[in-house]
Write an enzyme that holds these catalytic residues in place. Structure first.
Site, short mmCIF file in Angstrom:
data_model
loop_
_atom_site.label_atom_id
_atom_site.label_comp_id
_atom_site.label_asym_id
_atom_site.label_seq_id
_atom_site.Cartn_x
_atom_site.Cartn_y
_atom_site.Cartn_z
N ARG A 7 -19.25 23.21 -14.51
CA ARG A 7 -19.32 24.13 -13.52
C ARG A 7 -19.68 23.67 -12.37
O ARG A 7 -20.77 22.85 -12.47
CB ARG A 7 -19.92 25.36 -13.98
CG ARG A 7 -19.74 26.25 -12.80
CD ARG A 7 -20.50 27.66 -13.19
NE ARG A 7 -20.43 28.69 -11.82
CZ ARG A 7 -21.21 29.81 -11.78
NH1 ARG A 7 -22.05 29.99 -12.67
NH2 ARG A 7 -21.05 30.51 -10.78
N HIS A 8 -19.59 23.76 -11.04
CA HIS A 8 -20.15 23.13 -9.86
C HIS A 8 -21.63 23.78 -9.64
O HIS A 8 -21.96 24.69 -10.32
CB HIS A 8 -19.41 23.74 -8.53
CG HIS A 8 -19.39 25.37 -8.56
ND1 HIS A 8 -20.31 26.11 -7.81
CD2 HIS A 8 -18.37 26.32 -8.45
CE1 HIS A 8 -20.03 27.21 -7.49
NE2 HIS A 8 -18.80 27.28 -8.12
N GLY A 9 -22.30 23.02 -9.20
CA GLY A 9 -23.73 23.40 -8.88
C GLY A 9 -23.63 24.80 -7.90
O GLY A 9 -22.90 25.06 -7.25
N SER A 11 -23.94 27.20 -5.16
CA SER A 11 -23.05 26.98 -3.94
C SER A 11 -24.17 28.07 -2.71
O SER A 11 -24.78 28.84 -3.33
CB SER A 11 -21.76 27.62 -3.67
OG SER A 11 -21.66 29.04 -3.88
N ASN A 14 -23.32 31.32 -3.60
CA ASN A 14 -24.22 31.88 -4.66
C ASN A 14 -25.35 32.39 -4.24
O ASN A 14 -25.96 33.56 -4.95
CB ASN A 14 -24.23 30.92 -5.87
CG ASN A 14 -23.08 30.36 -6.53
OD1 ASN A 14 -23.10 29.31 -6.96
ND2 ASN A 14 -22.09 31.42 -7.04
N GLY A 21 -14.68 32.67 -3.88
CA GLY A 21 -13.10 32.44 -3.88
C GLY A 21 -12.39 30.96 -3.61
O GLY A 21 -12.89 30.14 -4.03
N ARG A 57 -17.00 23.11 -3.26
CA ARG A 57 -18.38 22.99 -3.85
C ARG A 57 -18.02 22.24 -5.22
O ARG A 57 -18.91 21.77 -5.72
CB ARG A 57 -18.46 24.56 -4.27
CG ARG A 57 -17.62 25.34 -4.85
CD ARG A 57 -17.83 26.89 -4.75
NE ARG A 57 -17.12 27.71 -5.22
CZ ARG A 57 -15.95 28.27 -4.68
NH1 ARG A 57 -15.68 28.01 -3.56
NH2 ARG A 57 -15.18 29.00 -5.51
N GLU A 79 -11.18 28.59 -8.70
CA GLU A 79 -11.64 29.80 -9.26
C GLU A 79 -10.48 30.78 -8.84
O GLU A 79 -9.61 30.79 -8.23
CB GLU A 79 -12.87 30.10 -8.60
CG GLU A 79 -13.46 31.39 -8.82
CD GLU A 79 -13.92 31.47 -10.32
OE1 GLU A 79 -13.26 31.87 -11.40
OE2 GLU A 79 -15.01 31.21 -10.85
#
Length: 195
Positions: A7-9, A11, A14, A21, A57, A79
């Site tokens: 999973r991306h770090g 963002s 976040n 999105g 991201r 996503e």
């Protein structure tokens, strides 16, 4: 095939509690550190091919976590598309759309906002995984994506549908699966460095 799914770090979205999105959103400072932790977790992985969501991201995470590897970007690993909710906070969504928003979130169906359904995302990611599973000559690959990418890989491997609320998928976590001739297996789940 051994499959590392990252999973991306964290963002910037976040951090702000906003829907990211399909918008271009960068990693936060913490997100870059988390991607470096993922690099350490992947140090001994014999990754031959890297597939990555084409969203910013995820691309940033892939470049940090898997340096020097060619990255093949694809929209298949994105996503879920939340449509006009992109960029809004949960509080803003609730204030503007009330019960319609809450039902969309609960059902993972953002079609009322010009987005997609959870089922559409599932089909998109599962179709990609089917093509990957049929690939010959690659023993180890990595996917870098999103919470939905990781969850749908788990669903594909287990042959089930695990609701999002039953899973914690940490930013920059590494999960390991096996797909292909030897069967589908979950080998490791949601490993990440310190929060």
């Amino acid at each position: 095939m051994k499959l590392y799914v990252i999973r991306h770090g964290q963002s910037e979205a976040n951090v702000e509690g906003r829907y990211a999105g399909w918008r271009p959103v960068s990693l936060s400072v913490l997100g870059r550190r988390q991607a470096e932790q993922a690099r350490r977790l992947l140090a001994d992985a014999a990754v031959e091919r890297v597939y990555c969501s084409d969203l910013q991201r995820a691309r940033e995470t892939a470049a940090i976590a898997l340096p020097g590897k060619e990255i093949i970007c694809t929209s298949a690993l994105r996503e879920i598309n939340v449509g006009e909710l992109d960029g809004l906070t949960i509080a803003e969504c609730e204030a503007r759309y009330g019960d319609v928003y809450r039902a969309a979130e609960r059902q993972q169906d953002f079609s009322a906002f010009g987005g997609e359904t959870g089922e559409a995302m599932r089909r998109r990611i599962h179709s990609f995984l089917e093509s990957l599973e049929a690939l010959r000559g690659v023993d180890c690959a990595a996917l870098v994506g999103h919470e939905g990418t990781v969850r749908e890989t788990l669903n594909y491997v287990l042959g089930t549908i695990v609701p999002l609320e039953h899973l914690e998928i940490r930013n920059a976590s590494v999960s390991v699966f096996s797909i292909g001739e030897e069967g589908r297996k979950l080998l490791r789940w949601n490993e990440a460095g310190p929060r």
